[in-house]
Design a protein around this motif. Structure first.
Motif, PDB file in Angstrom:
ATOM      1  N   LEU A  51       0.827  -1.205   0.000  1.00  0.00           N
ATOM      2  CA  LEU A  51       0.000   0.000   0.000  1.00  0.00           C
ATOM      3  C   LEU A  51       0.867   1.263   0.000  1.00  0.00           C
ATOM      4  O   LEU A  51       0.895   2.036   0.956  1.00  0.00           O
ATOM      5  CB  LEU A  51      -0.949  -0.026   1.200  1.00  0.00           C
ATOM      6  CG  LEU A  51      -2.077  -1.049   1.075  1.00  0.00           C
ATOM      7  CD1 LEU A  51      -2.866  -1.153   2.369  1.00  0.00           C
ATOM      8  CD2 LEU A  51      -3.006  -0.717  -0.078  1.00  0.00           C
ATOM      9  N   THR A  83      -4.756   4.579  -6.465  1.00  0.00           N
ATOM     10  CA  THR A  83      -5.602   3.743  -7.314  1.00  0.00           C
ATOM     11  C   THR A  83      -6.839   3.266  -6.563  1.00  0.00           C
ATOM     12  O   THR A  83      -7.960   3.312  -7.079  1.00  0.00           O
ATOM     13  CB  THR A  83      -4.805   2.538  -7.839  1.00  0.00           C
ATOM     14  OG1 THR A  83      -3.886   3.003  -8.834  1.00  0.00           O
ATOM     15  CG2 THR A  83      -5.706   1.474  -8.456  1.00  0.00           C
ATOM     16  N   ARG A  84      -6.670   2.822  -5.347  1.00  0.00           N
ATOM     17  CA  ARG A  84      -7.809   2.313  -4.575  1.00  0.00           C
ATOM     18  C   ARG A  84      -8.814   3.422  -4.270  1.00  0.00           C
ATOM     19  O   ARG A  84     -10.039   3.209  -4.335  1.00  0.00           O
ATOM     20  CB  ARG A  84      -7.311   1.653  -3.292  1.00  0.00           C
ATOM     21  CG  ARG A  84      -6.661   0.277  -3.525  1.00  0.00           C
ATOM     22  CD  ARG A  84      -6.124  -0.294  -2.224  1.00  0.00           C
ATOM     23  NE  ARG A  84      -5.504  -1.593  -2.422  1.00  0.00           N
ATOM     24  CZ  ARG A  84      -6.047  -2.771  -2.056  1.00  0.00           C
ATOM     25  NH1 ARG A  84      -7.250  -2.793  -1.513  1.00  0.00           N
ATOM     26  NH2 ARG A  84      -5.404  -3.901  -2.249  1.00  0.00           N
ATOM     27  N   TYR A 123     -10.658   4.343  -7.493  1.00  0.00           N
ATOM     28  CA  TYR A 123     -11.594   3.277  -7.859  1.00  0.00           C
ATOM     29  C   TYR A 123     -12.814   3.295  -6.948  1.00  0.00           C
ATOM     30  O   TYR A 123     -13.944   3.064  -7.395  1.00  0.00           O
ATOM     31  CB  TYR A 123     -10.908   1.910  -7.811  1.00  0.00           C
ATOM     32  CG  TYR A 123     -11.800   0.817  -8.341  1.00  0.00           C
ATOM     33  CD1 TYR A 123     -12.016   0.698  -9.710  1.00  0.00           C
ATOM     34  CD2 TYR A 123     -12.433  -0.068  -7.483  1.00  0.00           C
ATOM     35  CE1 TYR A 123     -12.861  -0.285 -10.207  1.00  0.00           C
ATOM     36  CE2 TYR A 123     -13.272  -1.055  -7.968  1.00  0.00           C
ATOM     37  CZ  TYR A 123     -13.484  -1.163  -9.335  1.00  0.00           C
ATOM     38  OH  TYR A 123     -14.328  -2.127  -9.822  1.00  0.00           O
ATOM     39  N   HIS A 178      -4.445  -4.562  -7.498  1.00  0.00           N
ATOM     40  CA  HIS A 178      -5.020  -3.849  -6.354  1.00  0.00           C
ATOM     41  C   HIS A 178      -6.515  -3.593  -6.581  1.00  0.00           C
ATOM     42  O   HIS A 178      -7.312  -3.653  -5.640  1.00  0.00           O
ATOM     43  CB  HIS A 178      -4.281  -2.533  -6.111  1.00  0.00           C
ATOM     44  CG  HIS A 178      -3.051  -2.703  -5.268  1.00  0.00           C
ATOM     45  ND1 HIS A 178      -3.074  -2.641  -3.897  1.00  0.00           N
ATOM     46  CD2 HIS A 178      -1.762  -2.953  -5.613  1.00  0.00           C
ATOM     47  CE1 HIS A 178      -1.854  -2.834  -3.420  1.00  0.00           C
ATOM     48  NE2 HIS A 178      -1.035  -3.022  -4.444  1.00  0.00           N
ATOM     49  N   ILE A 179      -6.892  -3.300  -7.815  1.00  0.00           N
ATOM     50  CA  ILE A 179      -8.309  -3.093  -8.119  1.00  0.00           C
ATOM     51  C   ILE A 179      -9.077  -4.405  -7.965  1.00  0.00           C
ATOM     52  O   ILE A 179     -10.200  -4.417  -7.433  1.00  0.00           O
ATOM     53  CB  ILE A 179      -8.471  -2.510  -9.530  1.00  0.00           C
ATOM     54  CG1 ILE A 179      -8.006  -1.050  -9.537  1.00  0.00           C
ATOM     55  CG2 ILE A 179      -9.924  -2.611  -9.997  1.00  0.00           C
ATOM     56  CD1 ILE A 179      -8.022  -0.395 -10.891  1.00  0.00           C
ATOM     57  N   GLU A 190      -8.412  -6.779  -5.908  1.00  0.00           N
ATOM     58  CA  GLU A 190      -8.606  -6.974  -4.471  1.00  0.00           C
ATOM     59  C   GLU A 190      -9.617  -5.980  -3.912  1.00  0.00           C
ATOM     60  O   GLU A 190     -10.410  -6.322  -3.028  1.00  0.00           O
ATOM     61  CB  GLU A 190      -7.273  -6.835  -3.733  1.00  0.00           C
ATOM     62  CG  GLU A 190      -7.373  -7.180  -2.261  1.00  0.00           C
ATOM     63  CD  GLU A 190      -6.027  -7.244  -1.577  1.00  0.00           C
ATOM     64  OE1 GLU A 190      -5.508  -8.360  -1.381  1.00  0.00           O
ATOM     65  OE2 GLU A 190      -5.493  -6.154  -1.234  1.00  0.00           O
ATOM     66  N   GLU A 191      -9.600  -4.748  -4.437  1.00  0.00           N
ATOM     67  CA  GLU A 191     -10.551  -3.738  -3.990  1.00  0.00           C
ATOM     68  C   GLU A 191     -11.987  -4.164  -4.297  1.00  0.00           C
ATOM     69  O   GLU A 191     -12.914  -3.855  -3.542  1.00  0.00           O
ATOM     70  CB  GLU A 191     -10.230  -2.393  -4.656  1.00  0.00           C
ATOM     71  CG  GLU A 191     -10.957  -1.199  -4.068  1.00  0.00           C
ATOM     72  CD  GLU A 191     -10.514  -0.846  -2.667  1.00  0.00           C
ATOM     73  OE1 GLU A 191     -11.261  -0.097  -2.001  1.00  0.00           O
ATOM     74  OE2 GLU A 191      -9.441  -1.303  -2.228  1.00  0.00           O
ATOM     75  N   PRO A 229     -12.832  -4.352  -0.186  1.00  0.00           N
ATOM     76  CA  PRO A 229     -12.600  -2.911  -0.315  1.00  0.00           C
ATOM     77  C   PRO A 229     -11.854  -2.316   0.882  1.00  0.00           C
ATOM     78  O   PRO A 229     -12.136  -2.658   2.031  1.00  0.00           O
ATOM     79  CB  PRO A 229     -14.010  -2.334  -0.411  1.00  0.00           C
ATOM     80  CG  PRO A 229     -14.891  -3.469  -0.776  1.00  0.00           C
ATOM     81  CD  PRO A 229     -14.262  -4.680  -0.182  1.00  0.00           C
ATOM     82  N   SER A 230     -10.913  -1.414   0.576  1.00  0.00           N
ATOM     83  CA  SER A 230     -10.203  -0.692   1.636  1.00  0.00           C
ATOM     84  C   SER A 230     -10.185   0.817   1.394  1.00  0.00           C
ATOM     85  O   SER A 230      -9.743   1.574   2.248  1.00  0.00           O
ATOM     86  CB  SER A 230      -8.761  -1.191   1.744  1.00  0.00           C
ATOM     87  OG  SER A 230      -8.051  -0.956   0.538  1.00  0.00           O
ATOM     88  N   GLY A 231     -10.667   1.252   0.221  1.00  0.00           N
ATOM     89  CA  GLY A 231     -10.607   2.666  -0.108  1.00  0.00           C
ATOM     90  C   GLY A 231     -11.326   3.537   0.889  1.00  0.00           C
ATOM     91  O   GLY A 231     -10.785   4.549   1.367  1.00  0.00           O
TER      92      GLY A 231
END
Length: 264
Positions: free
Chosen positions: A73, A80-81, A84, A232-233, A235-236, A240-242
């Motif tokens: 991260l 990116t996260r 997205y 990363h997308i 996984e998002e 989700p972690s955004g």
């Protein structure tokens, strides 16, 4: 009086052309010569370096792309996260946002280091040039590009594995690796203690060994990190972690009013 203005030069391209029935990358027919016969890395190097890649070029490039693809991260992945999360219909925009973080502080630092290696290789006294560079950065209280790491101590294992792999390749001249070794010794001397070569420092030497120009090196970080950001997308999408990142930052940074007091 005759005009002395030169006629405009018509731009040309040697990258790609097509007809109604064929498409060529440089001199190779896409369908007949490349598809099913060449790897992505082979074609990428052919396009970027404008020559047929050797086996050693492919081995070095592949390991460099693997090393640069992912580092958790970091700012590029966080960007990116977050993008997205804000615009899930725009995957390419989220990747592009992360790629904007590939620069002189993170991921793309091999370009900065390679410029120093070029200076050392071209110097009449490479050892003196390396020491002058190290002392200059020490006077600025700034890390030398390609050296030091806030997480990997006392050494960055990626860097030394990369250098070991390159030293095992008899086709490489070794000039850039020797320049990096001289700079490493000078950095240690100026600092008065060992400072690790980091991954991008080793990448600078390896890409230089296969003939990648300094001004192009950051492009390899862009190519590699794009793949990492797509993951990363992925996984998002499932975990989700955004929003968590957003809410954590919002909660951790207090508002300060005009009087310098934190807002309630």
């Amino acid at each position: 009086m005759a005009s002395t203005t030169a006629a405009p030069v018509t731009p040309v391209t040697g990258l790609c052309t097509h007809t109604l029935t064929s498409l060529h990358y440089r001199g190779a027919d896409l369908v007949q010569d490349l598809m099913g016969k060449k790897t992505f890395t082979e074609v990428m190097l052919m396009q970027i370096l404008n020559r047929a890649p050797r086996g050693v070029d492919l081995r070095i490039t592949d390991v460099v792309l693997i090393v640069l693809m992912e580092h958790g991260l970091t700012p590029s992945a966080i960007a990116t996260r977050l993008i997205y999360m804000s615009a899930p219909e725009n995957l390419q925009g989220a990747v592009a946002a992360g790629l904007l973080a590939v620069g002189s502080s993170f991921v793309g630092t091999m370009e900065n280091c390679s410029g120093l290696l070029d200076r050392i290789s071209a110097a009449a006294d490479p050892q003196a040039e390396a020491l002058a560079i190290a002392r200059h950065y020490k006077s600025l209280k700034s890390p030398v590009p390609g050296f030091g790491h806030h997480l990997h101590k006392p050494v960055d294992p990626r860097a030394y594995k990369l250098l070991d792999l390159a030293r095992a390749e008899p086709e490489l001249a070794g000039d850039k690796i020797r320049a990096l070794e001289l700079l490493s010794a000078a950095v240690d001397e100026a600092a008065g203690r060992p400072i690790t070569i980091n991954a991008t420092g080793a990448v600078a030497a390896l890409l230089g060994e296969i003939g990648v120009p300094t001004a192009v090196m950051r492009g390899f970080a862009v190519i590699s990190r794009a793949a990492g950001l797509v993951s990363h997308i992925v996984e998002e999408q499932s975990s989700p972690s955004g929003r968590f990142i957003w809410e954590t930052v919002e909660g951790a940074i207090p508002f300060v009013g005009r009087a310098g007091q934190a807002g309630s």
